[in-house]
Design a protein around this motif. Sequence first.
Motif, mmCIF file in Angstrom:
data_model
loop_
_atom_site.group_PDB
_atom_site.id
_atom_site.type_symbol
_atom_site.label_atom_id
_atom_site.label_comp_id
_atom_site.label_asym_id
_atom_site.label_seq_id
_atom_site.Cartn_x
_atom_site.Cartn_y
_atom_site.Cartn_z
ATOM 1 N N MET A 1 0.833 -1.197 0.000
ATOM 2 C CA MET A 1 0.000 0.000 0.000
ATOM 3 C C MET A 1 0.869 1.249 0.000
ATOM 4 O O MET A 1 1.996 1.228 0.494
ATOM 5 C CB MET A 1 -0.915 0.025 1.218
ATOM 6 N N CYS A 2 0.316 2.309 -0.534
ATOM 7 C CA CYS A 2 0.978 3.612 -0.535
ATOM 8 C C CYS A 2 -0.078 4.680 -0.279
ATOM 9 O O CYS A 2 -1.272 4.392 -0.230
ATOM 10 C CB CYS A 2 1.653 3.880 -1.873
ATOM 11 N N ALA A 3 0.363 5.924 -0.140
ATOM 12 C CA ALA A 3 -0.572 7.029 0.034
ATOM 13 C C ALA A 3 -0.010 8.283 -0.602
ATOM 14 O O ALA A 3 1.208 8.487 -0.664
ATOM 15 C CB ALA A 3 -0.869 7.270 1.512
ATOM 16 N N ILE A 4 -0.931 9.125 -1.058
ATOM 17 C CA ILE A 4 -0.611 10.425 -1.648
ATOM 18 C C ILE A 4 -1.236 11.496 -0.776
ATOM 19 O O ILE A 4 -2.355 11.334 -0.279
ATOM 20 C CB ILE A 4 -1.156 10.510 -3.090
ATOM 21 N N LEU A 5 -0.543 12.600 -0.602
ATOM 22 C CA LEU A 5 -1.077 13.712 0.175
ATOM 23 C C LEU A 5 -0.554 15.015 -0.398
ATOM 24 O O LEU A 5 0.567 15.084 -0.898
ATOM 25 C CB LEU A 5 -0.692 13.591 1.648
ATOM 26 N N MET A 6 -1.390 16.055 -0.374
ATOM 27 C CA MET A 6 -1.019 17.351 -0.926
ATOM 28 C C MET A 6 -1.698 18.453 -0.127
ATOM 29 O O MET A 6 -2.821 18.286 0.357
ATOM 30 C CB MET A 6 -1.466 17.482 -2.391
ATOM 31 N N SER A 7 -1.029 19.592 -0.030
ATOM 32 C CA SER A 7 -1.631 20.747 0.634
ATOM 33 C C SER A 7 -0.827 22.004 0.310
ATOM 34 O O SER A 7 0.371 21.936 0.015
ATOM 35 C CB SER A 7 -1.676 20.546 2.153
ATOM 36 N N ASN A 8 -1.515 23.152 0.409
ATOM 37 C CA ASN A 8 -0.824 24.438 0.264
ATOM 38 C C ASN A 8 -0.420 25.012 1.622
ATOM 39 O O ASN A 8 0.112 26.112 1.692
ATOM 40 C CB ASN A 8 -1.701 25.450 -0.493
ATOM 41 N N ILE A 10 1.673 24.192 5.204
ATOM 42 C CA ILE A 10 2.688 23.290 5.736
ATOM 43 C C ILE A 10 2.190 22.521 6.958
ATOM 44 O O ILE A 10 2.482 21.334 7.115
ATOM 45 C CB ILE A 10 3.985 24.076 6.060
ATOM 46 N N SER A 11 1.418 23.173 7.821
ATOM 47 C CA SER A 11 0.903 22.483 9.007
ATOM 48 C C SER A 11 -0.099 21.412 8.612
ATOM 49 O O SER A 11 -0.080 20.294 9.160
ATOM 50 C CB SER A 11 0.261 23.490 9.973
ATOM 51 N N LYS A 12 -0.989 21.724 7.671
ATOM 52 C CA LYS A 12 -1.967 20.741 7.200
ATOM 53 C C LYS A 12 -1.258 19.581 6.505
ATOM 54 O O LYS A 12 -1.646 18.416 6.681
ATOM 55 C CB LYS A 12 -2.954 21.416 6.244
ATOM 56 N N TYR A 17 0.329 13.942 6.396
ATOM 57 C CA TYR A 17 1.418 12.967 6.350
ATOM 58 C C TYR A 17 1.298 11.975 7.509
ATOM 59 O O TYR A 17 1.341 10.747 7.304
ATOM 60 C CB TYR A 17 2.766 13.690 6.402
ATOM 61 N N ASP A 18 1.141 12.478 8.709
ATOM 62 C CA ASP A 18 1.034 11.598 9.876
ATOM 63 C C ASP A 18 -0.175 10.679 9.751
ATOM 64 O O ASP A 18 -0.106 9.492 10.103
ATOM 65 C CB ASP A 18 0.926 12.424 11.154
ATOM 66 N N GLY A 19 -1.289 11.204 9.226
ATOM 67 C CA GLY A 19 -2.486 10.395 9.107
ATOM 68 C C GLY A 19 -2.369 9.295 8.078
ATOM 69 O O GLY A 19 -2.986 8.228 8.210
ATOM 70 N N ASN A 20 -1.570 9.523 7.043
ATOM 71 C CA ASN A 20 -1.443 8.534 5.964
ATOM 72 C C ASN A 20 -0.315 7.538 6.185
ATOM 73 O O ASN A 20 -0.132 6.630 5.365
ATOM 74 C CB ASN A 20 -1.238 9.255 4.630
ATOM 75 N N LEU A 21 0.444 7.683 7.268
ATOM 76 C CA LEU A 21 1.562 6.771 7.515
ATOM 77 C C LEU A 21 1.120 5.326 7.714
ATOM 78 O O LEU A 21 1.929 4.403 7.554
ATOM 79 C CB LEU A 21 2.359 7.227 8.738
ATOM 80 N N GLY A 64 3.201 14.989 -1.245
ATOM 81 C CA GLY A 64 3.885 13.939 -0.519
ATOM 82 C C GLY A 64 3.450 12.542 -0.917
ATOM 83 O O GLY A 64 2.384 12.344 -1.518
ATOM 84 N N HIS A 65 4.295 11.575 -0.574
ATOM 85 C CA HIS A 65 4.005 10.169 -0.857
ATOM 86 C C HIS A 65 4.649 9.319 0.219
ATOM 87 O O HIS A 65 5.792 9.561 0.614
ATOM 88 C CB HIS A 65 4.569 9.781 -2.226
ATOM 89 N N VAL A 66 3.914 8.352 0.741
ATOM 90 C CA VAL A 66 4.482 7.343 1.631
ATOM 91 C C VAL A 66 4.303 5.993 0.971
ATOM 92 O O VAL A 66 3.271 5.723 0.354
ATOM 93 C CB VAL A 66 3.846 7.373 3.037
ATOM 94 N N GLN A 67 5.323 5.166 1.099
ATOM 95 C CA GLN A 67 5.394 3.938 0.306
ATOM 96 C C GLN A 67 5.664 2.740 1.191
ATOM 97 O O GLN A 67 6.535 2.781 2.063
ATOM 98 C CB GLN A 67 6.512 4.080 -0.736
#
Length: 222
Positions: A1-8, A10-12, A17-21, A64-67
């Motif tokens: 599994m992997c996850a993608i995340l994006m935001s404008n 930095i805090s969000k 990122y932490d939620g998709n780990l 971002g991407h977590v793999q």
Amino acid sequence: MCAILMSNNISKFEVLYDGNLTRGNFSSGVLCLYDGNEQQTIKKQGTLDFNSIQLDERCDYFIGHVQAPTSAARHWSYDTSHPFESLSWSVVHNGVLTNDNKLKREYIPWDENTVDTSVIPNLLQYFTEECNGECPAPITIKKVLNLLEGTFALGIIDTDSNDVYIARQGSILHFNDNGDVSTLGGEGFTLLPEGVIMMLSNNHDAWSIVDTFETKSPFLFI
């Protein structure tokens, strides 16, 4: 599994990122987009410590991407980690392509990367050069998506302009009205419809449909 995340924001972005780990912590990648066509890419084995890497707050948009480890590459390397890049494109991907070797043989036989994702930016580059860079980006993206078989959720960046696009077939991906993207949904997020190509506004705060493609989803890959 992997996850993608994006935001404008930095805090969000750090929260996403932490939620998709839970989707993978073998490798992490971040692409920062700046005003104009400048980018900064960070790829790292394992997880990111935001206190150590200190993402640049001048960045206009964070991708971002977590793999999780794949059967093709269980030892970390820069070349087999997201984002995958060509001269004019950068791509983050969640899913499994089933015809990547066929596409390599037909269009890009020089691509020797063992990870399926590598074919996507290289195909985008192939079609960009085929029309001498004169084809609108959504048309080039559509050509490539129509060729892909299997499952994918994609963040696609035209690095000549820093325009950002998202699309999916089978794999899940969510977006919201603030310009955020996350594999894992939540309050305010909507599941991206299959078969549409969405583009982020210049202010990085809204998504709009710019084209469609033919979906060939065999199943829902989560």
